[in-house]
Design an enzyme around this catalytic site. Structure first.
Site, short mmCIF file in Angstrom:
data_model
loop_
_atom_site.label_atom_id
_atom_site.label_comp_id
_atom_site.label_asym_id
_atom_site.label_seq_id
_atom_site.Cartn_x
_atom_site.Cartn_y
_atom_site.Cartn_z
N TYR A 198 0.71 -1.25 -0.10
CA TYR A 198 0.06 -0.06 0.07
C TYR A 198 0.91 1.28 0.05
CZ TYR A 198 -3.80 3.12 0.57
OH TYR A 198 -4.79 4.14 0.00
N GLY A 200 1.94 4.63 0.86
CA GLY A 200 3.29 5.17 1.60
C GLY A 200 4.22 4.04 2.15
N SER A 249 -1.67 14.19 7.04
CA SER A 249 -2.30 13.28 6.10
C SER A 249 -3.70 13.51 6.19
CB SER A 249 -1.94 11.88 6.20
OG SER A 249 -0.64 11.67 6.41
N ALA A 250 -4.59 13.53 4.86
CA ALA A 250 -5.68 13.62 4.96
C ALA A 250 -6.47 15.02 5.72
CB ALA A 250 -6.43 12.49 5.35
N CYS A 251 -5.85 16.03 5.45
CA CYS A 251 -6.00 17.34 6.13
C CYS A 251 -6.03 18.55 5.29
CB CYS A 251 -5.12 17.57 7.36
SG CYS A 251 -5.46 16.78 8.63
N THR A 254 -3.73 18.19 -1.06
CA THR A 254 -4.24 18.23 -2.51
C THR A 254 -5.25 19.18 -2.71
OG1 THR A 254 -3.63 15.80 -2.25
CG2 THR A 254 -5.18 16.53 -3.92
N ASP A 278 1.96 17.38 -1.92
CA ASP A 278 2.27 16.26 -0.74
C ASP A 278 3.77 16.69 -0.15
OD1 ASP A 278 1.11 14.29 1.11
OD2 ASP A 278 2.71 12.91 0.38
N ASN A 364 -9.66 5.72 3.20
CA ASN A 364 -8.46 6.13 2.61
C ASN A 364 -8.16 5.62 1.11
OD1 ASN A 364 -5.79 7.45 2.94
ND2 ASN A 364 -4.83 5.24 3.32
N SER A 365 -9.23 5.47 0.42
CA SER A 365 -9.12 5.00 -0.96
C SER A 365 -8.45 6.17 -1.64
CB SER A 365 -10.64 4.43 -1.51
OG SER A 365 -11.35 5.37 -1.30
N GLY A 491 -12.49 26.14 -1.86
CA GLY A 491 -11.89 27.65 -2.65
C GLY A 491 -12.00 28.74 -1.73
N ASN A 493 -10.98 28.99 0.96
CA ASN A 493 -9.51 29.25 1.46
C ASN A 493 -8.66 30.32 0.94
OD1 ASN A 493 -10.41 27.31 3.30
ND2 ASN A 493 -9.52 25.61 2.30
P1 GTP Z 1 -2.72 12.99 2.05
O1 GTP Z 1 -2.51 12.93 0.59
O2 GTP Z 1 -3.04 11.90 3.05
O3 GTP Z 1 -1.57 13.77 2.70
O4 GTP Z 1 -4.08 14.18 2.41
P2 GTP Z 1 -4.05 15.76 2.02
O5 GTP Z 1 -3.50 16.63 2.95
O6 GTP Z 1 -3.64 15.92 0.59
O7 GTP Z 1 -5.65 15.98 2.14
P3 GTP Z 1 -6.97 16.03 0.92
O8 GTP Z 1 -6.41 17.38 0.46
O9 GTP Z 1 -6.89 15.02 0.24
O10 GTP Z 1 -8.13 16.21 1.85
C1 GTP Z 1 -8.39 15.37 2.71
C2 GTP Z 1 -9.81 15.30 3.20
O11 GTP Z 1 -10.13 16.64 3.74
C3 GTP Z 1 -10.84 15.26 2.07
O12 GTP Z 1 -11.87 14.66 2.35
C4 GTP Z 1 -11.35 16.62 1.77
O13 GTP Z 1 -12.55 16.73 1.24
C5 GTP Z 1 -11.23 17.55 3.21
N1 GTP Z 1 -10.97 18.87 3.08
C6 GTP Z 1 -9.87 19.40 2.22
N2 GTP Z 1 -9.95 20.52 2.34
C7 GTP Z 1 -11.03 20.86 3.35
C8 GTP Z 1 -11.26 22.20 3.62
O14 GTP Z 1 -11.04 23.23 3.39
N3 GTP Z 1 -12.52 22.11 4.68
C9 GTP Z 1 -13.00 21.17 4.99
N4 GTP Z 1 -14.14 20.96 5.76
N5 GTP Z 1 -12.70 19.67 4.47
C10 GTP Z 1 -11.58 19.75 3.62
C1 SPV Z 2 -0.15 10.28 3.41
O1 SPV Z 2 -0.67 9.69 4.43
O2 SPV Z 2 0.27 11.62 4.11
C2 SPV Z 2 -0.17 10.25 2.06
C3 SPV Z 2 -0.52 8.74 1.33
O3 SPV Z 2 0.16 10.96 1.35
S1 SPV Z 2 0.70 7.86 1.66
O4 SPV Z 2 1.43 7.84 0.37
O5 SPV Z 2 0.09 6.38 1.88
O6 SPV Z 2 1.60 7.95 2.82
MN MN Z 3 0.55 12.93 2.62
#
Ligand code: GTP
Ligand code: SPV
Ligand code: MN
Length: 594
Positions: A198, A200, A249-251, A254, A278, A364-365, A491, A493
């Site tokens: 998987y 990372g 991550s996931a905050c 992107t 990233d 985390n798909s 947007g 932001n």
């Molecule tokens: P990694 O790839 O894991 O490093 O994640 P990332 O930091 O690139 O996060 P990503 O932009 O993929 O967003 C992760 C989740 O946060 C998604 O479900 C988005 O919809 C949500 N999200 C992103 N930006 C915002 C925002 O400004 N407000 C809110 N409420 N949710 C957001």
């Molecule tokens: C993260 O978790 O911050 C990612 C996905 O960008 S992974 O490549 O799995 O680490």
């Molecule tokens: Mn990341």
């Protein structure tokens, strides 16, 4: 001494002797090679063809259900000296680690193909770029590396010219969590990863090389390897400021890197350019500014929540030639996750969709797509010298206390803000979701050495001649009493980014508070936004008592780094704590006087 070319061959032979593959394939990175790999994976079920009318060149991969995210407890850094790992890492002695994992690698590729994958992190001609070679038995990993890095012949030529490269050895093994390790040997510039296919854990150019090995290299060579997006903001006058932002991550990295301006901004001529989503490598240029490159060539992005309203650019990018991992599919074989129209019929494990089994797409798909397919992809992403950074932003998921935005008074304060970062955990790593934890600079899972020394390294950039970016902290995830996000995010932001750029350009003055500089009355452009006065007040509130408690928690956290914590960090924490006490005293005297 072995010649530079021989060094690579020698290592490949050594690995082959250990893993005993049936065949060795040296990847050239060509389109033909990618197509052949895809055909082979379609034939053996590793990939599933998606609807080629709606999604040409798109495929689905379903990972083993126990192998869906990074595994922090099985991720080790193996410095010769345990002390160097710090309390922020899991450590094992190098000899013990090699013995443990080599026993797993022993004969693990029998009957299979071993792929040798040379890659370059960063533009191929950039002095900031670094090369590596991943050896893997997973064609899925090879296909992803082709999209995520500059992979193949050009990278191999650079490696043979330079001689040095990061050695990454990977096998999916049995995909058994009990036989899984992700090990890093920074002093040897090497990585060994076994038992996971998987993201990372397996695409070794990404977190393993570009953050864990690179953060160690960056420390000794005077640069920074960070978990940051890079975005260019072009104003109606055609001036572009580049911003680097670290969110866990996931905050939202992107999303922020490819944001679509609100209607009125678009009308006025604002543009957004994506440089990276990233990872960011930056170093001081001759003019004293920090210059950044994105070491990656693609996006491995979170699928759920990616929609036409939140991230239209990402959605456009992934409409063709994309690998999807662990998403659901619709009746007509289109990829599906929460946020998309349509109905899932098959879940991420390939079962008929039943809400009783949880979400259709894994939280985390992910999608893997070439950055070139992004409509806002910046031509500066290929610039060998990188882009100059005007502002650095830290932020996390903080349901309370942390305001929408604040600016650090100087670099030292900014480093404290980054170190103090906290966020609720997400599905990007296995374990509980929604638990608040400190995640300094969003690097908790990725900084391969002692956090105390890392803070010291950050502080070291503040020297004479340096023209450092301003540092900010944001929080898109503050919740109101109803449990809903107060700020619309996405947007919108850009409104906050505009304020930052106005601060960089000294066009607005902000308001000084003990915790930093916040937007003054009217400085945030909010027209057209459905946000009431009370909501805005809450977003920009400084709760003195709450902050005093926070500063004391930050103090305790800093204490955990013992002797490695730079004295300046401790002094800065005390300065802010005192400013809060003074402010509370002042407010109290004013209340008594009136
Ligand atoms: P990694 O790839 O894991 O490093 O994640 P990332 O930091 O690139 O996060 P990503 O932009 O993929 O967003 C992760 C989740 O946060 C998604 O479900 C988005 O919809 C949500 N999200 C992103 N930006 C915002 C925002 O400004 N407000 C809110 N409420 N949710 C957001
Ligand atoms: C993260 O978790 O911050 C990612 C996905 O960008 S992974 O490549 O799995 O680490
Ligand atoms: Mn990341």
């Amino acid at each position: 001494m072995a010649s530079k070319v021989e060094a690579l061959e020698h290592w490949v032979n050594e690995v082959a002797a250990l893993t005993r593959p049936a065949r060795i394939h040296w990847c050239d990175g060509s389109e033909a090679e990618y197509r052949t790999l895809v055909q082979r994976m379609l034939a053996d079920g590793t990939l599933i063809e998606l609807n080629q009318q709606t999604h040409p060149g798109c495929y689905l991969h379903r990972s083993h259900p126990s192998d869906v995210a990074r595994v922090e407890q099985l991720t080790l850094v193996c410095h010769p000296n345990e002390e160097d790992a710090g309390p922020n890492n899991h450590w094992m002695a190098p000899a013990e680690a090699h013995a443990k994992i080599d026993a797993l690698f022993d004969g693990c590729m029998e009957g299979r193909t071993m792929y040798v994958v040379p890659y370059c992190m960063g533009p191929i001609d950039s002095p900031l770029a670094r090369c590596g070679v991943e050896i893997t038995d997973s064609p899925y990993v090879v296909a992803n590396m082709k999209i995520m890095t500059r992979m193949g012949a050009a990278a191999q030529a650079r490696i043979e010219r330079e001689g040095s490269f990061v050695k990454g050895l990977h096998s999916v093994g049995e995909l058994d969590p009990a036989r899984r390790w992700i090990m890093h040997f920074p002093a040897e510039l090497s990585i060994k990863s076994y038992g996971s296919g998987y993201g990372g854990n397996a695409l070794l150019g990404k977190k393993c090389h570009a953050l864990r090995i690179a953060s160690h290299q960056a420390r000794s060579e005077g640069w920074l390897a960070e978990h940051m997006l890079i975005v260019g903001i072009e104003n109606p006058q055609g001036e572009t400021h580049y911003v680097a932002a670290a969110f866990p991550s996931a905050c939202g990295k992107t999303n922020l890197s490819m944001l679509i301006p609100p209607e009125d901004y678009l009308r006025d001529g604002w543009k957004v350019w994506t440089v990276g989503d990233d990872i960011c490598w930056m170093r001081p240029g001759e003019d004293g500014r920090l210059y950044a490159i994105n070491p990656e060539a693609g996006f491995f992005g979170v699928a759920p929540g990616t929609s036409a309203s939140t991230n239209h650019n990402a959605l456009t990018s992934i409409s063709h030639d994309t690998i999807f991992t662990n998403v659901a599919v619709t009746a007509d074989n289109q990829p599906w996750w929460d946020g998309l129209p349509g109905t899932p019929v098959t879940d991420w494990q390939g079962r008929p969709y039943d809400p009783a089994n949880g979400p259709a797409a894994h939280p985390n798909s992910r999608f893997t797509v070439s950055a070139k397919q992004c409509p806002t992809w910046s031509e500066m992403a290929e610039a060998a010298q990188g882009v100059p950074i005007s502002a650095i932003v830290f932020g996390g998921r903080r349901p309370s206390l942390l305001p929408l935005v604040m600016e650090a008074r100087d670099w030292t304060h900014g480093v404290l803000m980054g170190a103090a970062m906290g966020s609720e955990t997400t599905a990007a790593a296995t374990g509980a979701v929604g638990v608040l934890r400190r995640d300094s600079m969003a690097m908790k899972p990725f900084c391969s050495y002692h956090y105390g020394d890392y803070f010291g390294h950050w502080l070291s950039f503040d020297k004479s001649g340096a023209k450092l970016p301003k540092i900010f902290h944001v929080n898109w995830f503050r919740k109101g009493k109803d449990g809903k996000f107060l700020w619309p995010g996405f947007g919108d932001n850009l409104r906050v980014l505009e304020w930052m750029i106005n601060r960089v350009e000294d066009r607005v003055s902000g308001i000084e508070t003990p915790i930093g500089i916040l937007p003054g009355e009217g400085e945030l452009k909010l027209d057209g936004l459905r946000l009431d006065r009370a909501g805005l007040d809450e977003l920009l509130d400084v709760d003195n008592a709450g902050w005093q408690a926070e500063l004391s928690a930050i103090g305790e956290y800093l204490d955990s780094f013992g002797q490695h914590l730079p004295e300046r960090m401790r002094q800065e924490q005390q300065r802010v704590a005192r400013a809060l006490e003074d402010d509370a005293g002042l407010a109290h005297r004013e209340a008594v006087a009136s």
